[in-house]
Every structure is written in C-alpha cells, then in structure tokens.
Design a protein around this motif. Sequence first.
Motif, mmCIF file in Angstrom:
data_model
loop_
_atom_site.group_PDB
_atom_site.id
_atom_site.type_symbol
_atom_site.label_atom_id
_atom_site.label_comp_id
_atom_site.label_asym_id
_atom_site.label_seq_id
_atom_site.Cartn_x
_atom_site.Cartn_y
_atom_site.Cartn_z
ATOM 1 N N GLY A 8 0.819 -1.203 0.000
ATOM 2 C CA GLY A 8 0.000 0.000 0.000
ATOM 3 C C GLY A 8 0.854 1.255 0.000
ATOM 4 O O GLY A 8 2.077 1.196 0.103
ATOM 5 N N VAL A 9 0.172 2.394 -0.114
ATOM 6 C CA VAL A 9 0.824 3.698 -0.112
ATOM 7 C C VAL A 9 -0.002 4.630 0.771
ATOM 8 O O VAL A 9 -1.226 4.668 0.666
ATOM 9 N N VAL A 10 0.673 5.341 1.656
ATOM 10 C CA VAL A 10 0.031 6.398 2.433
ATOM 11 C C VAL A 10 0.475 7.708 1.799
ATOM 12 O O VAL A 10 1.670 8.004 1.746
ATOM 13 N N ARG A 11 -0.481 8.453 1.274
ATOM 14 C CA ARG A 11 -0.150 9.652 0.496
ATOM 15 C C ARG A 11 0.440 10.778 1.322
ATOM 16 O O ARG A 11 1.245 11.541 0.831
ATOM 17 N N GLU A 12 0.026 10.914 2.571
ATOM 18 C CA GLU A 12 0.590 11.940 3.450
ATOM 19 C C GLU A 12 0.767 11.352 4.844
ATOM 20 O O GLU A 12 -0.203 10.973 5.486
ATOM 21 N N SER A 13 2.015 11.295 5.289
ATOM 22 C CA SER A 13 2.331 10.773 6.616
ATOM 23 C C SER A 13 3.264 11.748 7.322
ATOM 24 O O SER A 13 4.150 12.323 6.685
ATOM 25 N N ILE A 14 3.070 11.886 8.633
ATOM 26 C CA ILE A 14 3.998 12.685 9.431
ATOM 27 C C ILE A 14 4.700 11.822 10.474
ATOM 28 O O ILE A 14 5.455 12.332 11.289
ATOM 29 N N VAL A 15 4.478 10.503 10.434
ATOM 30 C CA VAL A 15 5.073 9.600 11.419
ATOM 31 C C VAL A 15 6.168 8.710 10.833
ATOM 32 O O VAL A 15 6.804 7.960 11.570
ATOM 33 N N ASP A 16 6.414 8.804 9.531
ATOM 34 C CA ASP A 16 7.376 7.924 8.861
ATOM 35 C C ASP A 16 8.599 8.686 8.356
ATOM 36 O O ASP A 16 9.128 8.382 7.286
ATOM 37 N N GLY A 17 9.039 9.672 9.123
ATOM 38 C CA GLY A 17 10.186 10.483 8.740
ATOM 39 C C GLY A 17 9.845 11.949 8.861
ATOM 40 O O GLY A 17 8.693 12.313 9.128
ATOM 41 N N PRO A 18 10.846 12.814 8.666
ATOM 42 C CA PRO A 18 10.647 14.257 8.861
ATOM 43 C C PRO A 18 9.779 14.897 7.770
ATOM 44 O O PRO A 18 9.914 14.576 6.598
ATOM 45 N N GLY A 19 8.884 15.772 8.182
ATOM 46 C CA GLY A 19 8.030 16.488 7.239
ATOM 47 C C GLY A 19 6.869 15.629 6.761
ATOM 48 O O GLY A 19 6.638 14.521 7.241
ATOM 49 N N ILE A 20 6.147 16.159 5.806
ATOM 50 C CA ILE A 20 5.039 15.422 5.196
ATOM 51 C C ILE A 20 5.613 14.533 4.106
ATOM 52 O O ILE A 20 6.326 15.008 3.219
ATOM 53 N N ARG A 21 5.295 13.243 4.171
ATOM 54 C CA ARG A 21 5.930 12.260 3.295
ATOM 55 C C ARG A 21 4.905 11.330 2.659
ATOM 56 O O ARG A 21 3.866 11.080 3.238
ATOM 57 N N MET A 22 5.252 10.803 1.523
ATOM 58 C CA MET A 22 4.509 9.691 0.943
ATOM 59 C C MET A 22 5.229 8.425 1.400
ATOM 60 O O MET A 22 6.444 8.305 1.197
#
Length: 168
Positions: A8-22
Amino acid sequence: MAKLRLAGVVRESIVDGPGIRMTVFTQGCPHHCKGCHNEQTWDFEGGYESSTERILEEAQKDPLLKGLTLSGGEPFCQAEALSVLAKEAHSLGYDIFCYTGYTFEKLVADFDTHPEYKALLTECDWLVDGPFVLEERSLMLKFRGSKNQRILNVKKSLQESKAIEADI
C-alpha cells in the motif's frame, strides 16, 4: 520505470520520517519480527503490482510532500526497483527515508553479492536499521519502534564506513 510489489501507499504521513511524506509499503518480508505491526506485508505473493512511474506521478500531485519513505515489508528485497524510484525522486527534489530489518553493517557487508543493496542505500538520506524487537518496544522513540533501531545519516555512514546516527 521499474515494477514493484506493494502492500500500500500512504499519500501523506507525518510519522514515517521528517516532514510530510509519501510512504510506500513494500510487500514481502523475510524477518517476521515478533509483534510486527505490518504482518500483512510478509507474504511475497500478496499485495499488488505498481510502478515507480505511477508512485512518482502521485507524489508530484501533492505540493506539500517533502520526501518519500520506503517501508515494508522489507524494502531491500526490492532494492533494484526502489533504487530507481529513489534516484528519480531525488532528481525531483524529494528526500528518501528508508526502514529495514537489516543492519547497516549487514547491508554493506553484502554489497559484493547484492549490488542492488548498494544502489538503494546510496540513494537513501536516512535509514532506520535493525529488526523490530518487541521486548525493546517504546512509543517514545521518534520514527522507530524499538530501542535497538537506529536512525542513520546514510551519506555520512557510507563516507566514514561506519554507522553514523542522524540528528533529526
């Protein structure tokens, strides 16, 4: 373009690294860590097929993204395709954060037999390395699940030929 097997893909995450990430969750993992929060990613035949091109097209639709996170499953089981994705993502201005159940030292030791590990690792900016260890689990750790895991500055680690922890 390279093919990937994804969970799967999470389009916006803030818990998987710095900043807003895919966050790109790969399918397939040999580690089978006790207490894993992504057990559905273990089966190498599960998930679905996608392409590096499609992931990058989706990423570019979101002006808020700082970078891509490669998670799993085990990203280094698809290192060749993910190195293509990471290289192209870098050319578009994204940074790369990667999780692995392997240690940095194990990946580097296997460069001769697995050159695709080196190809992916050199495209990573940060690496969370080591298996999840349930007995060392902590909810207080930034971007990690257990105390044995490290967040490494990959560029410095490769330059100095030893694991250098990141200050993020």
